[in-house]
Design an enzyme around this catalytic site. Structure first.
Site, PDB file in Angstrom:
ATOM      1  N   HIS A   6      35.591   8.555 -15.472  1.00  8.71           N
ATOM      2  CA  HIS A   6      36.851   7.625 -15.498  1.00  8.71           C
ATOM      3  C   HIS A   6      37.101   7.093 -14.272  1.00  8.71           C
ATOM      4  O   HIS A   6      36.853   7.468 -13.243  1.00  8.71           O
ATOM      5  CB  HIS A   6      38.178   8.389 -16.043  1.00  8.71           C
ATOM      6  CG  HIS A   6      37.747   8.942 -17.436  1.00  8.71           C
ATOM      7  ND1 HIS A   6      37.372  10.340 -17.311  1.00  8.71           N
ATOM      8  CD2 HIS A   6      38.015   8.452 -18.477  1.00  8.71           C
ATOM      9  CE1 HIS A   6      37.722  10.518 -18.657  1.00  8.71           C
ATOM     10  NE2 HIS A   6      37.629   9.611 -19.465  1.00  8.71           N
ATOM     11  N   HIS A   9      43.154  10.565 -10.706  1.00 11.04           N
ATOM     12  CA  HIS A   9      44.050   9.489 -11.268  1.00 11.04           C
ATOM     13  C   HIS A   9      45.554   9.490 -10.595  1.00 11.04           C
ATOM     14  O   HIS A   9      46.157   8.776 -10.921  1.00 11.04           O
ATOM     15  CB  HIS A   9      44.265  10.027 -12.701  1.00 11.04           C
ATOM     16  CG  HIS A   9      43.099   9.706 -13.657  1.00 11.04           C
ATOM     17  ND1 HIS A   9      42.379   8.547 -13.612  1.00 11.04           N
ATOM     18  CD2 HIS A   9      42.531  10.667 -14.293  1.00 11.04           C
ATOM     19  CE1 HIS A   9      41.351   8.671 -14.346  1.00 11.04           C
ATOM     20  NE2 HIS A   9      41.341   9.792 -14.702  1.00 11.04           N
ATOM     21  N   ASP A  67      33.095  10.558 -11.296  1.00  9.15           N
ATOM     22  CA  ASP A  67      33.589  11.090 -12.679  1.00  9.15           C
ATOM     23  C   ASP A  67      33.446   9.804 -13.587  1.00  9.15           C
ATOM     24  O   ASP A  67      33.428   8.900 -13.349  1.00  9.15           O
ATOM     25  CB  ASP A  67      35.272  11.328 -12.550  1.00  9.15           C
ATOM     26  CG  ASP A  67      36.056  11.983 -13.727  1.00  9.15           C
ATOM     27  OD1 ASP A  67      36.079  13.020 -13.717  1.00  9.15           O
ATOM     28  OD2 ASP A  67      36.415  10.977 -14.612  1.00  9.15           O
ATOM     29  N   ASP A 102      32.038  14.430 -16.760  1.00  7.49           N
ATOM     30  CA  ASP A 102      32.285  13.847 -18.039  1.00  7.49           C
ATOM     31  C   ASP A 102      31.430  12.839 -18.260  1.00  7.49           C
ATOM     32  O   ASP A 102      31.692  12.057 -19.222  1.00  7.49           O
ATOM     33  CB  ASP A 102      33.865  13.618 -18.098  1.00  7.49           C
ATOM     34  CG  ASP A 102      34.449  13.117 -16.909  1.00  7.49           C
ATOM     35  OD1 ASP A 102      33.930  12.895 -16.039  1.00  7.49           O
ATOM     36  OD2 ASP A 102      35.631  12.797 -17.023  1.00  7.49           O
TER      37      ASP A 102
HETATM   38 ZN   LIG Z   1      37.234  12.097 -16.187  1.00  9.31          ZN
END
Ligand SMILES: [Zn+2]
Length: 352
Positions: free
Chosen positions: A202, A164, A200, A289
């Site tokens: 996200h 991120h 991931d 995740d």
């Molecule tokens: Zn994540």
């Protein structure tokens, strides 16, 4: 397989984070990396090694030097201002702040500085954050060095995660972008076009931003649809790169409940896409995740699914630098990472 690990991440620890307007027990905790470490040791099949030091140049190649300086100095400044609580922004700089009035200057006061660089309330900074962050980047670079020198695959147990973090913005538990640092460094070392595969849960907004206009680091991401989940502002299927990088970003947003078979179909498509744009090495942002019991995700992958994912990616024949990103259901985290790496070794050989 070579595993790079350091205990420095234990210094990056805090009790709560703010999610959906509520203070909740922190999810990005040292127990995560410890669980992965313990599971890898328990196999008796992996070599654990500490990272070497690579200096600041690889970090400065992708991040704004002023942001790195902030991360390095902010805790000292914060303490000097009389505070000892974790640093979390109370104001966050928006692109609309000075509409038509020019650039915003970095504030001088510690309470203001954090909101200039950090985009959310889930990424507190404490005394050990910078050391853990530096060490995670060195872990990633040490794994990448091993692959550059001939290893078929290596795994970096990075914590904090990285995907991120963008050029001059951090958040989402990430302070510097380990995968991006490594990919840019490998290109600089003459590795040709280096792909990044981000699995991931996200979307890796930071990685996408850093390589948006570059054709030498194609970026493919499978993730929960941003219309539904964090980070909300990026990861839609029509985001495909810009300028010289047009067509070198692939986003695959997934519906809630996606399980092993559906996921593997999309993963195969993403690996093929990346394979045709990569010369030799693929950097994997390995988030766990996507697991069926993860608190931050809503996909439904299983431990056996992770083994199949590792196998599928290894079948590309590309050499792999696998770096840890998210994954928050601690009881299964170690088994799931081991399963993914087992899948790689079942194809690439135990000497990978
Ligand atoms: Zn994540």
């Amino acid at each position: 397989m070579l595993i790079v690990h350091s205990p420095a991440h234990h210094g990056h620890a805090y009790d709560v984070e703010i999610q959906h307007g509520q203070a909740v027990p922190a999810l990005e905790v040292p127990a995560r990396a410890q669980a992965i470490h313990d599971a890898l040791v328990a196999t008796g099949r992996h070599t654990l090694t500490p990272p070497g030091t690579h200096g600041m140049a690889p970090l400065e190649a992708v991040h704004d030097a002023a942001m790195l300086r902030y991360l390095e100095t902010c805790w000292t400044d914060w303490v000097a201002s009389g505070r000892t609580t974790p640093i979390v922004p109370e104001t966050v700089l928006l692109h609309t702040y000075r509409d038509g009035m020019g650039e915003v200057r970095e504030p001088r006061t510690p309470a203001g500085r954090i909101g200039y660089w950090c985009f959310d309330t889930e990424s507190p900074i404490v005394e050990g954050t910078w050391q853990a962050t530096r060490e995670a980047a060195d872990i990633a670079l040490t794994a990448a060095s091993a692959v550059l020198e001939g290893a078929v695959a290596a795994y970096g147990l990075c914590r904090p995660p990285g995907h991120h973090a963008a050029r001059r913005m951090f958040g989402g538990y990430c302070y510097v972008n380990n995968a991006a640092i490594v990919a840019a460094w490998l290109v600089g070392q003459g590795a040709g076009r280096v792909g990044i595969l981000d699995v991931d849960f996200h979307h890796g907004n930071g990685t996408q931003q850093l390589f948006w206009e570059r054709a030498d680091v194609p970026y493919a991401s499978l993730h929960g649809d941003p219309d539904r989940v964090y980070p909300y502002f990026s990861g839609h299927a029509d985001e495909r790169g810009g300028g010289a990088g047009t067509g070198f970003t692939l986003n695959v947003p997934l519906p809630a409940g996606t399980s092993d078979d559906g996921y593997l179909r999309e993963l195969a498509r993403a690996v093929d896409w990346l394979d045709s744009r990569t010369d030799d090495i693929i950097v994997v942002s390995l988030g766990i995740d996507t697991y069926e019991r993860d608190q931050l995700g809503d996909l439904a992958l299983t431990t056996e699914g992770y083994r199949r994912c590792g196998e599928l990616v290894a079948h590309s024949g590309r050499r792999l630098v696998v770096l840890q990103e998210g994954g928050y259901f601690v009881p299964a985290l170690g088994d799931n990472v081991v399963a993914w790496l087992d899948g790689v070794e079942s194809v690439a050989g135990a000497g990978a």
